[in-house]
Design a protein around this motif. Structure first.
Motif, PDB file in Angstrom:
ATOM      1  N   SER A 190      11.997  30.352  82.577  1.00  0.00           N
ATOM      2  CA  SER A 190      12.177  31.719  83.087  1.00  0.00           C
ATOM      3  C   SER A 190      11.411  32.733  82.247  1.00  0.00           C
ATOM      4  CB  SER A 190      13.663  32.089  83.124  1.00  0.00           C
ATOM      5  OG  SER A 190      14.187  32.209  81.809  1.00  0.00           O
ATOM      6  N   GLU A 191      10.970  32.312  81.072  1.00  0.00           N
ATOM      7  CA  GLU A 191      10.181  33.188  80.202  1.00  0.00           C
ATOM      8  C   GLU A 191       8.683  32.973  80.347  1.00  0.00           C
ATOM      9  OE1 GLU A 191      12.104  31.998  76.498  1.00  0.00           O
ATOM     10  OE2 GLU A 191      13.101  33.943  76.424  1.00  0.00           O
ATOM     11  N   SER A 192       8.280  32.035  81.174  1.00  0.00           N
ATOM     12  CA  SER A 192       6.861  31.780  81.396  1.00  0.00           C
ATOM     13  C   SER A 192       6.234  32.949  82.144  1.00  0.00           C
ATOM     14  CB  SER A 192       6.662  30.489  82.191  1.00  0.00           C
ATOM     15  OG  SER A 192       7.196  29.380  81.489  1.00  0.00           O
ATOM     16  N   PRO A 193       5.017  33.340  81.803  1.00  0.00           N
ATOM     17  CA  PRO A 193       4.399  34.510  82.436  1.00  0.00           C
ATOM     18  C   PRO A 193       4.159  34.362  83.933  1.00  0.00           C
ATOM     19  CG  PRO A 193       2.816  33.312  81.069  1.00  0.00           C
ATOM     20  CD  PRO A 193       4.160  32.749  80.758  1.00  0.00           C
ATOM     21  N   ASN A 194       3.984  33.128  84.429  1.00  0.00           N
ATOM     22  CA  ASN A 194       3.697  32.926  85.853  1.00  0.00           C
ATOM     23  C   ASN A 194       4.942  32.603  86.661  1.00  0.00           C
ATOM     24  OD1 ASN A 194       3.599  30.336  84.437  1.00  0.00           O
ATOM     25  ND2 ASN A 194       3.124  29.459  86.437  1.00  0.00           N
ATOM     26  N   ILE A 195       6.121  32.585  86.012  1.00  0.00           N
ATOM     27  CA  ILE A 195       7.354  32.202  86.709  1.00  0.00           C
ATOM     28  C   ILE A 195       8.355  33.355  86.693  1.00  0.00           C
ATOM     29  CG2 ILE A 195       9.341  30.642  86.702  1.00  0.00           C
ATOM     30  CD1 ILE A 195       7.556  28.491  85.524  1.00  0.00           C
ATOM     31  N   LYS A 196       8.858  33.703  87.865  1.00  0.00           N
ATOM     32  CA  LYS A 196       9.914  34.701  87.993  1.00  0.00           C
ATOM     33  C   LYS A 196      11.152  33.992  88.526  1.00  0.00           C
ATOM     34  CE  LYS A 196       7.348  38.248  86.854  1.00  0.00           C
ATOM     35  NZ  LYS A 196       7.549  38.926  85.554  1.00  0.00           N
ATOM     36  N   LEU A 197      12.171  33.892  87.709  1.00  0.00           N
ATOM     37  CA  LEU A 197      13.402  33.203  88.105  1.00  0.00           C
ATOM     38  C   LEU A 197      14.513  34.214  88.265  1.00  0.00           C
ATOM     39  CD1 LEU A 197      14.758  29.876  86.682  1.00  0.00           C
ATOM     40  CD2 LEU A 197      16.280  31.865  86.861  1.00  0.00           C
TER      41      LEU A 197
END
Length: 280
Positions: A190-197
């Protein structure tokens, strides 16, 4: 009672009947695949795959063929019957997998389990085993699912937005250690720049996707396809009006969900509440 008489001798299997009708109509017009492609402005190989049964094509293409051959509604009806044939569900999922690998952005809504793209090996193994897989088949499916996660890795990974129903975070694995590993993975990704959780809490109440998991794939040509799943079937949806309706429903659900920051805190809190494996 007299036996049933075959009227046309044509195939009664929906997919074969659809392909057969395409070949007959083109033959009656005396046209080549190239001529059909030129007149409709599409690649002739598309029609070749449809006539061989390799592909069903899209509803827009089928409607164009209905108009071209002067058969209003006939081909579209046969296409719908072929699409609804239970034997086509597995093929639709294979087609979805191809489109997923080519997508430039993805959106998911998960009802009760993390999307395959976010599952840990332990979660995937227990979930697939619950579905009846055993032995080498189980090992291969776990490996394949883990291979899909690479899609979200690297500098060129596509944007990925996922909404998790709170049920996803409440439905624990039997193996508590693997369950904690899954929650930790969700918190990290959820903290990855390309992932919005985002998490959709139970308090959001009823909504339009309560019993349906849905995935959207935006393609390089700007089109979007959807894949829906419930307890008994999955369906690849390419018809623009149906995809748009699902997108509006998805947007309404997203409006009910917690923000990405609040969702990260929610997952972290679930991790703190998760049982720990007793020490020996």
């Amino acid at each position: 009672m007299p036996s049933r008489r075959v009227v046309t001798g044509r195939s009664q299997e929906p997919r074969r009947r659809f392909a057969e009708e395409l070949r007959l109509l083109r033959g009656a017009r005396g046209e080549s695949l190239r001529q059909v492609g030129e007149r409709l402005g599409l690649d002739p190989s598309t029609f070749g795959k449809m006539e061989s049964g390799e592909s069903l094509g899209s509803p827009e293409i089928v409607e164009a063929l209905d108009q071209h051959y002067g058969t209003p509604g006939l081909l579209l009806t046969l296409w719908e019957l072929a699409l609804a044939d239970p034997s086509q569900f597995r093929e639709q999922y294979r087609r979805y997998m191809v489109l997923e690998a080519e997508a430039v952005s993805l959106w998911h809504y998960a009802v009760s389990a993390p999307p395959g793209l976010l599952q840990t090996p332990g979660y995937a193994r227990e979930a697939l085993a619950a579905g009846g897989l055993r032995g080498e088949d189980l090992n291969q499916q776990v490996e394949a699912r883990m291979g899909r996660r690479k899609l979200l890795e690297g500098d060129n990974a596509p944007p990925f937005r996922v909404i998790l129903s709170e049920a996803v975070l409440r439905t624990r694995l039997c193996d508590t250690e693997e369950w904690r590993a899954q929650l930790e993975h969700l918190a990290q990704t959820s903290e990855s720049p390309n992932i919005k959780l985002q998490v959709l809490p139970f308090s959001a109440g009823p909504h339009g996707l309560m019993n349906t998991a849905v995935k959207f794939l935006r393609q390089l040509d700007g089109t979007t396809v959807a894949y829906t799943e419930n307890d008994v079937r999955g369906e690849l949806i390419q018809e623009s009006s149906r995809v748009e309706h699902l997108q509006r429903t998805y947007d309404a659900v997203r409006d009910l969900a917690l923000s990405p920051a609040e969702s990260h805190k929610f997952v972290t809190r679930m991790l703190e509440e998760a049982p720990c494996e007793p020490s020996t």
